[in-house]
Design an enzyme around this catalytic site. Structure first.
Site, PDB file in Angstrom:
ATOM      1  N   TYR A   1      45.316  34.858  36.846  1.00  0.00           N
ATOM      2  CA  TYR A   1      45.108  36.487  36.591  1.00  0.00           C
ATOM      3  C   TYR A   1      43.685  36.708  37.261  1.00  0.00           C
ATOM      4  CZ  TYR A   1      43.863  40.295  33.979  1.00  0.00           C
ATOM      5  OH  TYR A   1      43.623  41.828  33.467  1.00  0.00           O
TER       6      TYR A   1
ATOM      7  N   GLU B   1      45.765  46.540  27.520  1.00  0.00           N
ATOM      8  CA  GLU B   1      44.534  46.592  26.886  1.00  0.00           C
ATOM      9  C   GLU B   1      44.562  47.012  25.444  1.00  0.00           C
ATOM     10  OE1 GLU B   1      42.336  44.845  27.980  1.00  0.00           O
ATOM     11  OE2 GLU B   1      42.519  44.811  30.051  1.00  0.00           O
TER      12      GLU B   1
ATOM     13  N   TRP C   1      42.898  38.117  25.240  1.00  0.00           N
ATOM     14  CA  TRP C   1      43.631  38.500  26.347  1.00  0.00           C
ATOM     15  C   TRP C   1      44.793  37.541  26.657  1.00  0.00           C
ATOM     16  CZ3 TRP C   1      45.483  42.511  28.378  1.00  0.00           C
ATOM     17  CH2 TRP C   1      46.024  42.385  29.852  1.00  0.00           C
TER      18      TRP C   1
END
Length: 205
Positions: free
Chosen positions: A23, A45, A53
């Protein structure tokens, strides 16, 4: 858990997991102008608030399946049956407030698109001014940087427009993810790639 081979010349946060590293290397900090991808980033988000995350990243495909690949028009049509379906889906974060916020935000996005050429054109107005960024992006500075003047302004405007789970910290994370700021630390091998991508990028109007 899949472990990435530690690489000292990358941002420290991405070196503990192959998922994180991929990522970091291919998405984080690179400019995005596709409205579906931007809407997905806003939603994910929001789901990340209070969580790590990596949890969201590893559930991303399930989120995409559950939320119609984040096609704005489709999500805006979701109703109570869809909410119940999503609350029963173990592949996503089953938080009713965040699920309802995603549907609400899709409807708000459609309203925004009645006045804007694209979501991208709207969000890119909040790109950080070059002079507002330090000359040297260090890990120490990044650890303290959770909001910015631009993320506060973006959050305030979205909330006025009815969006939810779009606080200043969440919006700063969005800005990092979509390339509105380049927070790859100095010395990270991906920093120059992200800068080159931004230099070649045409800001949507």
């Amino acid at each position: 858990m899949t472990t990435a081979t530690p690489v000292p010349d990358r941002c420290a946060w991405c070196t503990g997991s192959a998922d994180y590293q991929h990522y970091h290397d291919h998405e984080w900090g690179f400019p995005v102008d596709d409205d579906r991808r931007l809407f997905e980033k806003v939603c994910l988000e929001g789901f990340q608030a209070g969580l790590s995350w990596i949890t969201i990243l590893r559930k991303r495909e399930a989120f995409r399946a559950g939320f119609a690949q984040f096609r704005i028009e489709d999500v805006a049509r979701f109703g109570e049956a869809d909410i119940q379906r999503l609350l029963a889906d173990p592949g996503i974060v089953r938080h009713r407030g965040k699920i309802e916020a995603t549907i609400n935000n899709a409807r708000c996005a459609l309203q925004l698109l009645e006045k804007e050429n694209s979501l991208a054109a709207y969000f890119w107005r909040y790109e950080a001014a070059p002079g507002s960024r330090p000359a040297l992006i260090t890990p120490e500075w990044l650890r303290q940087q959770t909001t910015s003047a631009e993320s506060i302004a973006l959050s305030r405007d979205l909330k006025k427009k009815g969006w939810r789970f779009v606080g200043p910290t969440t919006m700063y994370a969005l800005m990092q993810a979509m390339g509105l700021v380049n927070d790859h630390a100095q010395g990270c091998v991906i920093r120059s790639r992200a800068l080159a991508a931004r230099a070649a990028f045409t800001v949507p109007q």
